[in-house]
Design a protein around this motif. Structure first.
Motif, PDB file in Angstrom:
ATOM      1  N   ILE A   1     -17.817  27.692 -10.932  1.00 49.19           N
ATOM      2  CA  ILE A   1     -17.904  26.642 -11.954  1.00 49.19           C
ATOM      3  C   ILE A   1     -17.116  25.440 -11.436  1.00 49.19           C
ATOM      4  N   HIS A   2     -15.771  25.548 -11.417  1.00 43.58           N
ATOM      5  CA  HIS A   2     -14.970  24.475 -10.798  1.00 43.58           C
ATOM      6  C   HIS A   2     -14.395  24.971  -9.471  1.00 43.58           C
ATOM      7  N   VAL A   3     -14.656  24.206  -8.431  1.00 39.43           N
ATOM      8  CA  VAL A   3     -14.216  24.567  -7.084  1.00 39.43           C
ATOM      9  C   VAL A   3     -13.389  23.418  -6.540  1.00 39.43           C
ATOM     10  N   SER A   4     -12.261  23.739  -5.877  1.00 39.96           N
ATOM     11  CA  SER A   4     -11.492  22.656  -5.260  1.00 39.96           C
ATOM     12  C   SER A   4     -10.947  23.055  -3.897  1.00 39.96           C
ATOM     13  N   VAL A   5     -10.698  22.040  -3.082  1.00 36.65           N
ATOM     14  CA  VAL A   5     -10.131  22.231  -1.753  1.00 36.65           C
ATOM     15  C   VAL A   5      -8.676  21.801  -1.780  1.00 36.65           C
ATOM     16  N   HIS A   6      -7.776  22.677  -1.373  1.00 41.41           N
ATOM     17  CA  HIS A   6      -6.346  22.397  -1.373  1.00 41.41           C
ATOM     18  C   HIS A   6      -5.859  22.437   0.074  1.00 41.41           C
TER      19      HIS A   6
ATOM     20  N   ASP B   1       0.826  -1.213   0.000  1.00 42.90           N
ATOM     21  CA  ASP B   1       0.000   0.000   0.000  1.00 42.90           C
ATOM     22  C   ASP B   1       0.859   1.262   0.000  1.00 42.90           C
ATOM     23  N   GLY B   2       0.252   2.398   0.259  1.00 42.97           N
ATOM     24  CA  GLY B   2       1.000   3.648   0.237  1.00 42.97           C
ATOM     25  C   GLY B   2       0.214   4.784   0.838  1.00 42.97           C
ATOM     26  N   LEU B   3       0.763   5.977   0.695  1.00 41.48           N
ATOM     27  CA  LEU B   3       0.155   7.161   1.267  1.00 41.48           C
ATOM     28  C   LEU B   3       0.250   8.299   0.258  1.00 41.48           C
ATOM     29  N   LEU B   4      -0.861   9.012   0.099  1.00 40.86           N
ATOM     30  CA  LEU B   4      -0.915  10.121  -0.846  1.00 40.86           C
ATOM     31  C   LEU B   4      -0.917  11.431  -0.069  1.00 40.86           C
ATOM     32  N   ARG B   5      -0.027  12.358  -0.443  1.00 37.91           N
ATOM     33  CA  ARG B   5      -0.128  13.717   0.106  1.00 37.91           C
ATOM     34  C   ARG B   5      -1.113  14.449  -0.791  1.00 37.91           C
ATOM     35  N   VAL B   6      -2.280  14.781  -0.253  1.00 41.95           N
ATOM     36  CA  VAL B   6      -3.348  15.375  -1.072  1.00 41.95           C
ATOM     37  C   VAL B   6      -2.969  16.806  -1.455  1.00 41.95           C
ATOM     38  N   GLU B   7      -3.022  17.071  -2.765  1.00 43.01           N
ATOM     39  CA  GLU B   7      -2.781  18.433  -3.250  1.00 43.01           C
ATOM     40  C   GLU B   7      -4.093  19.179  -3.442  1.00 43.01           C
ATOM     41  N   ALA B   8      -5.085  18.464  -3.949  1.00 45.68           N
ATOM     42  CA  ALA B   8      -6.380  19.090  -4.211  1.00 45.68           C
ATOM     43  C   ALA B   8      -7.456  18.023  -4.256  1.00 45.68           C
ATOM     44  N   ASN B   9      -8.661  18.479  -4.032  1.00 46.13           N
ATOM     45  CA  ASN B   9      -9.810  17.602  -4.176  1.00 46.13           C
ATOM     46  C   ASN B   9     -10.935  18.417  -4.804  1.00 46.13           C
ATOM     47  N   GLY B  10     -11.344  18.040  -5.997  1.00 45.05           N
ATOM     48  CA  GLY B  10     -12.422  18.748  -6.692  1.00 45.05           C
ATOM     49  C   GLY B  10     -13.754  18.520  -5.992  1.00 45.05           C
TER      50      GLY B  10
ATOM     51  N   PHE C   1     -10.623  15.146   1.645  1.00 41.21           N
ATOM     52  CA  PHE C   1     -10.539  16.375   2.430  1.00 41.21           C
ATOM     53  C   PHE C   1      -9.637  16.135   3.639  1.00 41.21           C
ATOM     54  N   ALA C   2      -8.382  15.861   3.361  1.00 42.23           N
ATOM     55  CA  ALA C   2      -7.406  15.568   4.400  1.00 42.23           C
ATOM     56  C   ALA C   2      -6.008  15.863   3.862  1.00 42.23           C
ATOM     57  N   GLU C   3      -5.052  15.988   4.774  1.00 45.87           N
ATOM     58  CA  GLU C   3      -3.673  16.244   4.328  1.00 45.87           C
ATOM     59  C   GLU C   3      -3.095  15.013   3.633  1.00 45.87           C
ATOM     60  N   TYR C   4      -3.461  13.839   4.128  1.00 49.26           N
ATOM     61  CA  TYR C   4      -2.998  12.587   3.527  1.00 49.26           C
ATOM     62  C   TYR C   4      -4.163  11.628   3.336  1.00 49.26           C
ATOM     63  N   LEU C   5      -4.016  10.773   2.330  1.00 46.56           N
ATOM     64  CA  LEU C   5      -5.047   9.769   2.046  1.00 46.56           C
ATOM     65  C   LEU C   5      -4.355   8.410   1.925  1.00 46.56           C
ATOM     66  N   TYR C   6      -4.969   7.415   2.498  1.00 45.80           N
ATOM     67  CA  TYR C   6      -4.402   6.065   2.480  1.00 45.80           C
ATOM     68  C   TYR C   6      -4.604   5.423   1.109  1.00 45.80           C
TER      69      TYR C   6
ATOM     70  N   LEU D   1     -11.866  27.538 -16.311  1.00 47.28           N
ATOM     71  CA  LEU D   1     -13.030  26.926 -15.650  1.00 47.28           C
ATOM     72  C   LEU D   1     -12.940  26.977 -14.124  1.00 47.28           C
ATOM     73  N   HIS D   2     -11.695  27.108 -13.635  1.00 51.67           N
ATOM     74  CA  HIS D   2     -11.513  27.083 -12.181  1.00 51.67           C
ATOM     75  C   HIS D   2     -11.849  28.442 -11.582  1.00 51.67           C
ATOM     76  N   THR D   3     -12.792  28.448 -10.644  1.00 53.52           N
ATOM     77  CA  THR D   3     -13.232  29.730 -10.089  1.00 53.52           C
ATOM     78  C   THR D   3     -12.856  29.926  -8.620  1.00 53.52           C
ATOM     79  N   HIS D   4     -12.766  28.837  -7.843  1.00 53.79           N
ATOM     80  CA  HIS D   4     -12.553  29.003  -6.400  1.00 53.79           C
ATOM     81  C   HIS D   4     -11.619  27.937  -5.822  1.00 53.79           C
ATOM     82  N   THR D   5     -10.696  28.393  -4.969  1.00 54.75           N
ATOM     83  CA  THR D   5      -9.831  27.493  -4.208  1.00 54.75           C
ATOM     84  C   THR D   5     -10.076  27.738  -2.721  1.00 54.75           C
ATOM     85  N   PHE D   6     -10.259  26.658  -1.977  1.00 54.37           N
ATOM     86  CA  PHE D   6     -10.464  26.775  -0.535  1.00 54.37           C
ATOM     87  C   PHE D   6      -9.460  25.908   0.224  1.00 54.37           C
ATOM     88  N   GLY D   7      -9.242  26.237   1.503  1.00 49.38           N
ATOM     89  CA  GLY D   7      -8.378  25.436   2.355  1.00 49.38           C
ATOM     90  C   GLY D   7      -9.166  24.337   3.043  1.00 49.38           C
TER      91      GLY D   7
END
Ligand SMILES: [Zn+2]
Ligand SMILES: [Zn+2]
Length: 368
Positions: A359-364, A30-39, A132-137, A332-338
């Motif tokens: 239009i396109h919103v993502s959480v970083h 397995d592994g671990l992902l450092r999340v950069e963004a989530n649409g 919606f996390a800093e890391y994902l399994y 298309l990207h309109t909003h970035t949130f923490g």
């Protein structure tokens, strides 16, 4: 000392709180992902409102994760063909990869899947299943796709809506060279369908929206829509009539319905499609019944398809389209949130906040 990971947890309808969980210990598979963004998409809105999440609370939502591989086992690296530092996009479903459906490539039908990204509860070890996390399994059966790390994060994060456009318009709708397409609904998936159809060689693309969708329809036109139709308000037009006018009375080859909750566009889709054409239904109606004259389907020899999610093939094609740089997707990207603003992000996409330009919103997670 155990390193802690911050995550946004949904504990009930419209209730999201920040929590910390121990960073999972990974092994060979397995592994671990450092999340950069989530649409964020319409499903997030429904999940947030509690319409699609009963029984799984509390859980970490976020089913469109993009990130960089932070930890990776030897066998996982071999199986996925990736290494630490690679950027990857994840699919929602974590299938068993062994049943008859999985072996036939229909892994979305897998009856033995145990996990899903943004779906599985925090009671299931090792907790970090949502975007919606800093890391994902990264579970051994996770389906992931490599994507160019030099792309802006918010553009790479569009793999999911664009994948839907590819899958629904070109895959299921079979839109090809010279075809006409009607897209009902001008959200990020409707616009993505326009992009995919144009890339596939569609001749005429017509897209519908509401009066309040002015900015989205304009964007659709920028990305190649030939005609836009506003269906409500004083100047609202009858989409079936417009389609007849534009196609010499014949109807479109393909209609794709992506509106949330509305019944009328489903009927319009069937009415606006030519004899022998294809109708793809992708807009969920929250269990509502739609009045339907099935004779229309028979007498017009229509093929009606239900669009369930996006598959690996469509995701790969969408990623190739993003990497080609052929379309100015950043528009298309309109909003970035923490990470602390997941509720604001979802409410913004839903149009519940004063700023209705989403239009396109993502959480970083690293956005401050
Ligand atoms: Zn989504
Ligand atoms: Zn399976």
């Amino acid at each position: 000392m155990v390193e802690m990971v911050r995550a946004a947890v949904q504990t009930g309808p419209r209730t999201i709180e920040m929590r910390e969980f121990p960073k999972p210990v990974t092994g060979a598979d397995d592994g671990l992902l450092r999340v950069e963004a989530n649409g964020i998409c319409g499903s997030d809105v429904e999940i947030y409102r509690g319409h699609m999440s009963s029984g799984r609370d509390p859980f970490i939502p976020g089913h469109e994760p993009l990130g960089v591989i932070a930890e990776l086992g030897d066998r996982a690296a071999e199986r996925w063909g990736v290494q630490v530092g690679d950027r990857v996009a994840l699919e929602v479903i974590v299938p068993c990869r062994a049943c008859d459906d999985c072996l036939a490539g229909a892994y979305q039908a897998c009856r033995f899947r145990k996990y899903g990204h943004g779906v599985t509860g925090i009671d299931v070890a090792p907790t970090l299943w949502g975007g919606f996390a800093e890391y994902l399994y990264l579970s051994p059966n996770t389906v992931l796709h490599k994507i160019d790390r030099s792309l802006p994060v918010e553009v790479a994060a569009m793999y999911n809506p664009l994948g839907a456009g590819v899958r629904w318009a070109v895959g299921l709708g079979e839109v090809g060279l010279g075809d006409t397409l009607l897209v009902l609904g001008a959200g990020q998936r409707g616009i993505s369908a326009v992009i995919a159809a144009k890339a596939a060689g569609a001749s005429t693309v017509i897209i519908t929206g509401l009066e309040s969708d002015g900015h989205k329809l304009e964007m659709a036109r920028e990305f190649g829509a030939d005609h836009t139709v506003v269906v409500d308000g004083d100047d609202g037009q009858d989409v079936v009539e417009v389609v007849r006018d534009l196609t010499g009375g014949r109807g479109v080859d393909v209609a794709l319905e992506v509106t949330p909750m509305a019944a009328r566009p489903v009927v319009d889709a069937l009415e606006a499609t030519r004899h022998g054409g294809r109708v793809v239904l992708a807009g969920l109606k929250g269990g509502r019944e739609i009045p339907l004259v099935t004779d229309r389907i028979i007498n017009r020899a229509l093929t009606v398809k239900g669009a369930f999610g996006v598959d690996a093939t469509a995701n790969e094609k969408a990623i190739a389209l993003i990497e080609s740089g052929r379309f100015p997707l950043e528009r298309l990207h309109t909003h970035t949130f923490g990470l602390d603003e997941v509720d604001a992000a979802i409410e913004t996409l839903a149009g519940e906040r004063p700023d209705t330009s989403a239009i396109h919103v993502s959480v970083h997670p690293d956005h401050r």
